[in-house]
Design an enzyme around this catalytic site. Structure first.
Site, PDB file in Angstrom:
ATOM      1  N   ARG A  59       0.873  -0.952   0.154  1.00  0.00           N
ATOM      2  CA  ARG A  59       0.061  -0.090  -0.002  1.00  0.00           C
ATOM      3  C   ARG A  59       1.028   1.226  -0.048  1.00  0.00           C
ATOM      4  NH1 ARG A  59      -4.818   0.611   4.086  1.00  0.00           N
ATOM      5  NH2 ARG A  59      -5.266   2.236   2.320  1.00  0.00           N
ATOM      6  N   ASN A  90      -8.920   8.389   5.118  1.00  0.00           N
ATOM      7  CA  ASN A  90      -7.895   7.730   4.349  1.00  0.00           C
ATOM      8  C   ASN A  90      -6.581   7.737   5.033  1.00  0.00           C
ATOM      9  OD1 ASN A  90      -9.885   7.563   2.115  1.00  0.00           O
ATOM     10  ND2 ASN A  90      -9.437   9.487   1.381  1.00  0.00           N
ATOM     11  N   HIS A 107      -7.879   7.402  11.025  1.00  0.00           N
ATOM     12  CA  HIS A 107      -7.497   6.305  10.907  1.00  0.00           C
ATOM     13  C   HIS A 107      -5.951   6.101  10.642  1.00  0.00           C
ATOM     14  CE1 HIS A 107     -11.863   4.956   9.408  1.00  0.00           C
ATOM     15  NE2 HIS A 107     -11.589   5.360  10.868  1.00  0.00           N
ATOM     16  N   CYS A 134      12.402  -0.569  17.662  1.00  0.00           N
ATOM     17  CA  CYS A 134      11.920   0.856  17.687  1.00  0.00           C
ATOM     18  C   CYS A 134      13.088   1.695  18.049  1.00  0.00           C
ATOM     19  CB  CYS A 134      10.992   0.769  19.130  1.00  0.00           C
ATOM     20  SG  CYS A 134      10.552   2.437  19.628  1.00  0.00           S
ATOM     21  N   CYS A 137      12.826   2.453  22.234  1.00  0.00           N
ATOM     22  CA  CYS A 137      13.050   1.548  23.322  1.00  0.00           C
ATOM     23  C   CYS A 137      13.929   0.256  22.766  1.00  0.00           C
ATOM     24  CB  CYS A 137      11.690   1.049  23.848  1.00  0.00           C
ATOM     25  SG  CYS A 137      10.719   0.247  22.693  1.00  0.00           S
ATOM     26  N   GLY A 173     -17.000  11.132  -0.604  1.00  0.00           N
ATOM     27  CA  GLY A 173     -16.405   9.838  -1.201  1.00  0.00           C
ATOM     28  C   GLY A 173     -16.494   8.711  -0.013  1.00  0.00           C
ATOM     29  N   GLU A 201     -22.199   7.976  -6.094  1.00  0.00           N
ATOM     30  CA  GLU A 201     -23.694   7.809  -6.022  1.00  0.00           C
ATOM     31  C   GLU A 201     -24.014   8.071  -4.467  1.00  0.00           C
ATOM     32  OE1 GLU A 201     -24.127   3.577  -6.793  1.00  0.00           O
ATOM     33  OE2 GLU A 201     -23.959   3.944  -8.941  1.00  0.00           O
TER      34      GLU A 201
END
Length: 229
Positions: A59, A90, A107, A134, A137, A173, A201
């Site tokens: 993605r 998004n 999100h 990380c 840490c 959207g 729509e």
């Protein structure tokens, strides 16, 4: 004071679809090749973190190859107007790349990494893996900084505050049928706001006005009306 002094815009996958970033409903899109329970839940990540990172790496590559469309550019222009808040479902960075200011990503963002152990956040590299440590840490608990099914969306208090003061709520959207976003229109309406849907729509929601068509066509026209251009 005009009735459009305070505008809250909620955008969903339909805003970025014309940039080549797929929606859940795409017949041949990236989502159809994965089980959402395996790549978009904490439980799926615990079972197979390699699979989850593969999915989000794909993605992220898809996002890097895409470009903002006319709807993103129009919302970026609108975001410079005082009183406008852009909230998006998004996780892509199309709005920011178009020049939008202060976007609330409820999100999360594909461009972010999150430590599941200490909650430190940092910019995500193009490719992430389960054994990435990380930077704060040192624990190998790196995950994408996105909200999965079953997790609480980000900045909800801030979103509810702007909705409670809105003069106009615009949904772009998105079907708006999944909570908590499904309740945004009602929160705005309780505040006395008018409501508008711009969607390919009509979703069937009880908006005061609905304009159908591709986001790259409907959004620039509406923004031009608001800005008086």
């Amino acid at each position: 004071m005009s009735r459009t002094d305070r505008i809250v815009v909620l955008s969903g996958a339909g805003l970025s679809a014309e940039s080549g970033l797929g929606t859940f409903r795409d017949v041949a899109g990236l989502w159809t090749r994965y089980d959402l329970n395996e790549v978009a839940t904490p439980e799926g990540f615990a079972r197979n973190p390699n699979l989850v990172h593969d999915f989000y790496n794909a993605r992220r590559a898809n996002m890097a190859a895409a470009a903002p469309n006319a709807a993103h550019a129009a919302l970026a222009r609108l975001s410079t107007r005082p009183g406008v808040t852009l909230v998006t479902q998004n996780v892509d960075d199309m709005l920011e790349r178009a020049g939008a200011r202060n976007v609330i990503h409820m999100h999360g963002e594909l461009s972010g990494a999150l430590c599941a152990a200490c909650t430190t956040r940092w910019p995500a590299p193009p490719v992430m893996a389960p054994d990435d440590p990380c930077p704060a840490c040192g624990v190998s608990a790196t995950r994408p900084d996105v909200v999965w099914f079953g997790e609480m969306p980000y900045r909800m208090d801030e979103i509810e505050t702007v909705l409670s003061r809105a003069d106009l709520f615009v949904s772009i959207g998105t079907s708006g049928t999944v909570y908590p976003a499904a309740g945004f229109m009602e929160l705005a309406r309780e505040a006395g706001a008018r409501t508008l849907e711009l969607n390919l729509e009509a979703s069937g929601g009880h908006f005061d006005e609905v304009r159908e068509g591709p986001a790259s066509e409907t959004v620039p026209v509406w923004v031009a009306e608001i800005l008086g251009t």
